[in-house]
Design a protein around this motif. Structure first.
Motif, short mmCIF file in Angstrom:
data_model
loop_
_atom_site.label_atom_id
_atom_site.label_comp_id
_atom_site.label_asym_id
_atom_site.label_seq_id
_atom_site.Cartn_x
_atom_site.Cartn_y
_atom_site.Cartn_z
N GLY A 293 -0.27 2.53 -3.29
CA GLY A 293 -1.49 3.22 -2.90
C GLY A 293 -2.55 2.22 -2.51
N ASP A 294 -3.52 2.67 -1.73
CA ASP A 294 -4.54 1.77 -1.18
C ASP A 294 -5.32 1.00 -2.24
OD1 ASP A 294 -3.90 2.34 1.44
OD2 ASP A 294 -5.40 3.91 1.64
N THR A 295 -5.79 1.69 -3.24
CA THR A 295 -6.65 1.06 -4.23
C THR A 295 -5.87 0.16 -5.17
OG1 THR A 295 -8.15 2.94 -4.14
CG2 THR A 295 -8.35 1.48 -6.04
N TYR A 296 -4.77 0.66 -5.69
CA TYR A 296 -4.02 -0.07 -6.71
C TYR A 296 -3.28 -1.28 -6.13
CZ TYR A 296 -1.20 -0.88 -10.89
OH TYR A 296 -0.61 -1.43 -11.98
N ALA A 297 -2.88 -1.23 -4.88
CA ALA A 297 -2.12 -2.34 -4.28
C ALA A 297 -2.88 -3.66 -4.36
CB ALA A 297 -1.79 -2.02 -2.82
N GLU A 298 -4.15 -3.64 -4.03
CA GLU A 298 -4.94 -4.87 -4.06
C GLU A 298 -5.10 -5.39 -5.49
OE1 GLU A 298 -9.34 -6.56 -2.89
OE2 GLU A 298 -8.62 -4.73 -1.91
N SER A 299 -5.38 -4.50 -6.41
CA SER A 299 -5.53 -4.88 -7.81
C SER A 299 -4.22 -5.46 -8.35
CB SER A 299 -5.95 -3.66 -8.63
OG SER A 299 -5.93 -3.95 -10.00
N ARG B 160 0.83 -1.22 0.00
CA ARG B 160 0.00 0.00 0.00
C ARG B 160 0.86 1.27 0.00
NH1 ARG B 160 -5.31 -1.46 0.81
NH2 ARG B 160 -5.61 -3.48 1.78
N ALA B 161 1.97 1.23 0.70
CA ALA B 161 2.85 2.40 0.73
C ALA B 161 3.45 2.68 -0.64
CB ALA B 161 3.95 2.21 1.76
#
Length: 55
Positions: A6-12, A2-3
């Motif tokens: 980013g929060d959204t793109y990390a999971e994807s 996430r760092a």
């Protein structure tokens, strides 16, 4: 993750991006297969320009 991504793109990215250092698996597949988070993160660092502070 996430760092760096980013929060959204990390999971994807963890779900969809296939990494050669992980034997052609995604981050999520490798973790589900029992790979250590540390080894998975090292693989991410091999294919991405991750800040030295996050390595």
């Amino acid at each position: 993750m996430r760092a760096h991504f980013g929060d959204t793109y990390a999971e994807s990215w963890a779900r969809d991006f296939v990494l050669a250092p992980l034997g052609g698996r995604t981050v999520m597949q490798a973790l589900a297969d029992g790979e250590s988070a540390k080894d998975v993160w090292r693989a991410v660092c091999q294919v991405e320009d991750v800040s030295p502070k996050l390595r």
